[in-house]
Structures are given as structure tokens and as C-alpha cells.
Motif scaffolding. Structure first.
Motif, PDB file in Angstrom:
ATOM      1  N   LEU A 124      -0.967  10.465   6.979  1.00 64.65           N
ATOM      2  CA  LEU A 124      -1.026   9.122   6.410  1.00 64.65           C
ATOM      3  C   LEU A 124      -1.682   8.164   7.406  1.00 64.65           C
ATOM      4  O   LEU A 124      -1.311   8.112   8.576  1.00 64.65           O
ATOM      5  CB  LEU A 124       0.394   8.641   6.086  1.00 64.65           C
ATOM      6  N   ARG A 125      -2.667   7.422   6.932  1.00 70.20           N
ATOM      7  CA  ARG A 125      -3.383   6.484   7.802  1.00 70.20           C
ATOM      8  C   ARG A 125      -3.227   5.035   7.360  1.00 70.20           C
ATOM      9  O   ARG A 125      -3.310   4.131   8.175  1.00 70.20           O
ATOM     10  CB  ARG A 125      -4.885   6.839   7.843  1.00 70.20           C
ATOM     11  N   ALA A 126      -3.036   4.812   6.078  1.00 66.13           N
ATOM     12  CA  ALA A 126      -2.894   3.447   5.575  1.00 66.13           C
ATOM     13  C   ALA A 126      -1.873   3.429   4.449  1.00 66.13           C
ATOM     14  O   ALA A 126      -1.720   4.405   3.712  1.00 66.13           O
ATOM     15  CB  ALA A 126      -4.234   2.904   5.089  1.00 66.13           C
ATOM     16  N   ALA A 127      -1.172   2.301   4.325  1.00 63.95           N
ATOM     17  CA  ALA A 127      -0.142   2.173   3.291  1.00 63.95           C
ATOM     18  C   ALA A 127      -0.782   2.145   1.906  1.00 63.95           C
ATOM     19  O   ALA A 127      -1.741   1.410   1.680  1.00 63.95           O
ATOM     20  CB  ALA A 127       0.678   0.910   3.520  1.00 63.95           C
ATOM     21  N   ALA A 128      -0.224   2.949   0.989  1.00 62.81           N
ATOM     22  CA  ALA A 128      -0.760   3.009  -0.370  1.00 62.81           C
ATOM     23  C   ALA A 128      -0.219   1.883  -1.241  1.00 62.81           C
ATOM     24  O   ALA A 128      -0.760   1.601  -2.306  1.00 62.81           O
ATOM     25  CB  ALA A 128      -0.410   4.352  -1.012  1.00 62.81           C
ATOM     26  N   GLY A 129       0.854   1.236  -0.786  1.00 62.77           N
ATOM     27  CA  GLY A 129       1.449   0.146  -1.543  1.00 62.77           C
ATOM     28  C   GLY A 129       2.052  -0.868  -0.605  1.00 62.77           C
ATOM     29  O   GLY A 129       1.675  -0.952   0.567  1.00 62.77           O
ATOM     30  N   GLN A 130       3.003  -1.625  -1.103  1.00 69.29           N
ATOM     31  CA  GLN A 130       3.657  -2.622  -0.264  1.00 69.29           C
ATOM     32  C   GLN A 130       5.158  -2.389  -0.258  1.00 69.29           C
ATOM     33  O   GLN A 130       5.742  -1.915  -1.229  1.00 69.29           O
ATOM     34  CB  GLN A 130       3.361  -4.027  -0.769  1.00 69.29           C
ATOM     35  N   GLY A 131       5.786  -2.701   0.889  1.00 69.07           N
ATOM     36  CA  GLY A 131       7.230  -2.580   1.028  1.00 69.07           C
ATOM     37  C   GLY A 131       7.830  -3.945   1.286  1.00 69.07           C
ATOM     38  O   GLY A 131       7.521  -4.572   2.308  1.00 69.07           O
TER      39      GLY A 131
END
Length: 463
Positions: free
Chosen positions: A89-96
Motif C-alpha cells: 500500500l502506497r496511498a490511501a484509497a479512501g478517507q478515515g
């Protein structure tokens, strides 16, 4: 830090069997941050540089679909999110986003090599978490892929069912109107004086017109010209409602020669009443035929759904005719094909040997391949489906003359979650599912693409 010591963490499932000194290292190396409700732990596209352990509270993760964020999953106390050891994983696919006041212990990925040395036990736990997360996410996305496909098919099917259903409503309403006029027309007929021979002669003309399938093959210009001629003729004979009768007569294929023949048979007597009955009989016949054709179309669509979904048969492998699945899938996608005015060429080998398959799974394959081809085609494009036997194999070809797949994309299209479609239009699992289903059938798939010619070839062993 006092609130979150080694004893606190060892109460959490992930640290239950982890030595205290390893947990202490994590507390010393990581960073604890407090989030207020609505505050973001991470946002879409942000580099995934941290592993996050939720110490208390809750983080709601949302994924973007069609420009808006939709809830995906919640991460609660004792659960881990973000990047994990050995993760790509390199970048967030969504938001938390914090749902409530939340505290998080975060460890930067630069400390992962040291973590592997300090606590192989914790790394093993985290790898297990990552494996479960990938499995759960894949299962969820596969379900989303199926739901998206179902949504497309349902929308098209609803449209296809609506057309014949609306035709039945229109025709039955008109039929009811005609029926309500029957008593008045019957009274007029009963006052006529015609011989049995005249009745038989007029009936012969009526039956001949009906046997000709009630269709006029005239061009629009010729049809309008004939309507005008028949209207003039009816007016000359003092027949009322000439415009309405002329439209029915021309649509049914009646000519001026037929009308002159009826006039001659009746010797000019009772012509308005007989022509009114004649036209109404033809109109009734036409409306009944329209209702039958529409009902037949609905029946065909229902049968296509049953064939496509395999809903009336078992779930085991069985010998199947590939052509049935291809044709039912085309029926399910008819609306999309019509929307883009796509030409479909079906080149199927006669007497193609059957294959042994899970029919429902195969229809997922055809749906993905054909639907992708439709998406790739411009309006007026061409889709070609072909089948051939080659030795002990059966080959199915799905080809389109769209823009083609770029060379740098071609070798990645079967990777899970890889998609070139806009956000919300695809999950990137369609071709991955195709590949897995075909492996399940000891089958193979290959693709060749260049501008104007993209070809997918699927090969199955003969049953």
C-alpha cells in the motif's frame, strides 16, 4: 502515555501473546495522537506511511464513488488500519474520519525493519491481520462488482420489459374502446339486407387481407398517397369517418382494388356499415396480434433471465451449449446495445460440442467481456461474437472495433483492483473474476489489442 501502558495494550487481542518488552518498544517508538469527532486520520491519496492502532474511539473509513464518499467500514478499539509490514500500500484509497473522540497509536513505516527484528511475533500477528483484511476487502469488492453488474442488467431489463408492457396496455385499451362500440354497430348490422353469398365474398377478401399478416410494405410517401386516395374514395361513397378508416385500411394492406371489389359485391348497398365492420375487424385482429407479440417478447425476456441466472436448475457442473449463454447475455444487455446503436455480429459454429461448466459462472464471464466491449465502443460501433472448435478445445471470441487497450495497460488488465474506468464506474475486479472463473473451468483467456480491433479469446476443453 500513562493511560496507555503495556498492560492496557496487552488486553487488546492483537497484543495478547506479545511479550511486554515488545509492546513497550512499540509504545516508545510510536506516536499517540488524539482526534476530535469529524477530524481526519487520513485522506484519499495521502501517502500511507503509518500503521494505526486504535487505542480508544472509532474511525469510519469511506471510499469515493461517483464523486461522493460512501461508508465502507469502521475501525474500533484494538483494531489496526493503515499500512502494515510487507504491505504494498502506497496511498490511501479512501478517507478515515473520527466518529467519536479517538486516540490512535501510529508507527511510521521507516520503523518496520526494526519491528521485524524486535518482535517477529507481532509482525506475524500483523501479517495475519493484513491477510484477513485483503480477503475481506476482496470479498466486499467482488460483491460490489456483482451488484454493479446486476444494476446495469436490471436497468436494461426494466427498459426492455417496459416497451412490450406499455404496448399491451395501449392495445388492450384500444380493444376495450372497440368492444364498447360493438352493441351500436351490431344494431346497424342487424338492419342490413345482405345475402349469404355477399357475406361469403366479403369474408373472403377479409381473410385474404388477414392472411397477408396485416402489414403494409409501402414507403411513408406511398402510404400517405394511398391514404389520401382512400379518403377521397370513401368520401365519394358517403362513408363517414373516412380519415380514421383510411388509416386502419392502409396499415392493414387494403388497396383501392379491394374496396372496389367490396362495393361491387354489395351492389353499392350498405357500404358504410360493411366497411366500418371490415375496418374494425382488421383493427381488432391487429391489436390482438400486437398483444400476442408483446406478451411473447416478455416471455422471451423472462426465459433469458432464467437462462442467464440459471435459476431453475442446479448449481453443479453440467454439459452446456455455449451459444445459449452468449445469446441470453446479449438479451440482458440489449438496452445498452441499443443506446449506442451497436451492431452485433454473431458467427457461431453449427453443432459446436458442449462443454462441462457451472453455467451461472460462465454468464458472469460473458457479461464482463461483452459489457467491457460495449463501454469501449463509440456510438455505431461493432461487436463480434464467434465460436469455433479447434481440436479438443472450443474457442469463444469477443471482439470490438473500439479505441483499443494501450500497450502499457494491456499486461495489467487481469490484476485485481486495476481499472481504467472513472471512479464509481468499475471496481477493477471484473477481469480478475473472469480469470478466476476460467481457471475454475480449466479454461484460458488471452487478449490482443490495437486501435480498431480488440479481441478476447476464451478456450475451453471439450466435454
Amino acid at each position: 502515555m500513562a493511560d496507555f501502558d503495556v498492560a492496557y495494550l496487552q488486553e487488546l487481542p492483537v497484543f495478547k501473546n506479545i511479550p511486554g518488552e515488545h509492546v513497550q518498544w512499540l509504545l516508545n517508538t510510536g506516536e499517540i495522537q488524539a482526534l476530535a469527532p469529524g477530524e481526519a486520520l487520513f485522506t484519499k491519496g495521502q501517502p500511507s506511511d503509518y500503521m494505526h492502532l486504535i487505542l480508544e474511539g472509532q474511525i469510519n473509513i469511506s471510499l469515493e464513488q461517483n464523486g461522493t464518499y460512501k461508508y465502507f467500514v469502521s475501525v474500533k478499539k484494538g483494531e489496526v488500519t493503515g499500512v502494515l509490514p510487507f504491505s504494498r500500500l502506497r496511498a490511501a484509497a479512501g478517507q478515515g474520519i473520527a466518529a467519536v473522540p479517538t486516540k490512535v497509536l501510529s508507527l511510521h513505516r521507516q520503523h518496520f525493519p526494526e519491528l521485524e527484528r524486535v518482535s517477529p511475533e507481532l509482525v506475524q500477528e500483523l501479517v495475519g491481520i493484513m491477510t484477513d483484511r485483503v480477503r475481506d476487502f476482496t470479498r466486499s469488492q467482488q460483491q460490489n462488482e456483482k451488484l454493479m453488474a446486476l444494476g446495469k442488467l436490471s436497468a436494461g431489463l426494466a427498459h426492455e420489459l417496459n416497451n412490450p408492457a406499455a404496448a399491451i396496455v395501449r392495445s388492450s385499451s384500444e380493444l376495450l374502446r372497440i368492444h364498447h362500440n360493438v352493441p351500436e354497430k351490431f344494431k346497424r348490422i342487424m338492419t342490413m339486407h345482405v345475402t349469404p353469398e355477399q357475406v361469403d365474398a366479403v369474408n373472403n377478401i377479409l381473410l385474404r387481407v388477414i392472411a397477408a399478416d396485416l402489414q403494409s410494405n409501402l414507403t411513408l410517401l406511398a402510404r400517405n398517397s394511398l391514404e389520401d386516395e382512400i379518403i377521397d374514395w370513401l368520401e365519394e361513397q358517403d362513408v363517414p369517418d373516412g380519415y380514421e378508416l383510411a388509416e386502419i385500411l392502409v396499415e392493414s394492406g387494403v388497396t383501392l382494388t379491394d374496396l372496389e371489389a367490396i362495393k361491387t359485391i354489395l351492389a353499392g348497398n350498405n357500404l358504410p356499415e360493411v366497411l366500418d365492420w371490415f375496418a374494425n375487424t382488421l383493427n381488432t385482429e391487429k391489436l390482438i396480434c400486437d398483444i400476442q407479440a408483446s406478451a411473447k417478447r416478455i416471455s422471451e425476456l423472462v426465459n433469458a433471465v432464467k437462462t442467464y441466472s440459471h435459476m431453475d436448475r442446479g448449481q453443479d457442473k453440467e454439459k452446456t451449449d455455449l451459444h445459449h449463454g452468449l445469446k441470453s447475455t446479449l438479451t440482458m444487455l440489449t438496452h445498452k446495445l441499443k443506446e449506442k446503436n451497436i451492431q452485433v455480429e454473431q458467427d457461431y459454429q453449427a453443432n459446436l460440442p458442449p462443454i462441462t461448466a457451472y453455467v451461472g459462472e460462465l454468464n458472469q464471464v460473458w457479461t464482463n467481456l461483452i459489457d467491457n466491449a460495449i463501454d469501449a465502443l463509440a456510438a455505431g460501433g461493432k461487436l463480434r461474437l464467434a465460436t469455433r472448435q479447434e481440436g479438443n478445445s472450443v474457442k469463444v471470441t469477443v471482439a470490438d472495433n473500439g479505441a483499443g487497450i494501450p500497450a502499457d495497460v494491456l499486461n495489467r488488465i487481469f490484476e485485481p483492483f486495476y481499472t481504467t474506468k472513472p471512479v464509481g464506474k468499475g471496481t477493477g475486479l471484473g477481469l480478475d473474476i473472469v480469470n478466476k472463473i476460467l481457471l475454475h473451468h480449466d479454461a484460458s483467456i488471452k487478449v490482443q489489442s490495437q486501435p480498431g480491433n480488440t479481441v478476447f479469446e476464451v478456450c475451453f476443453p471439450v466435454a
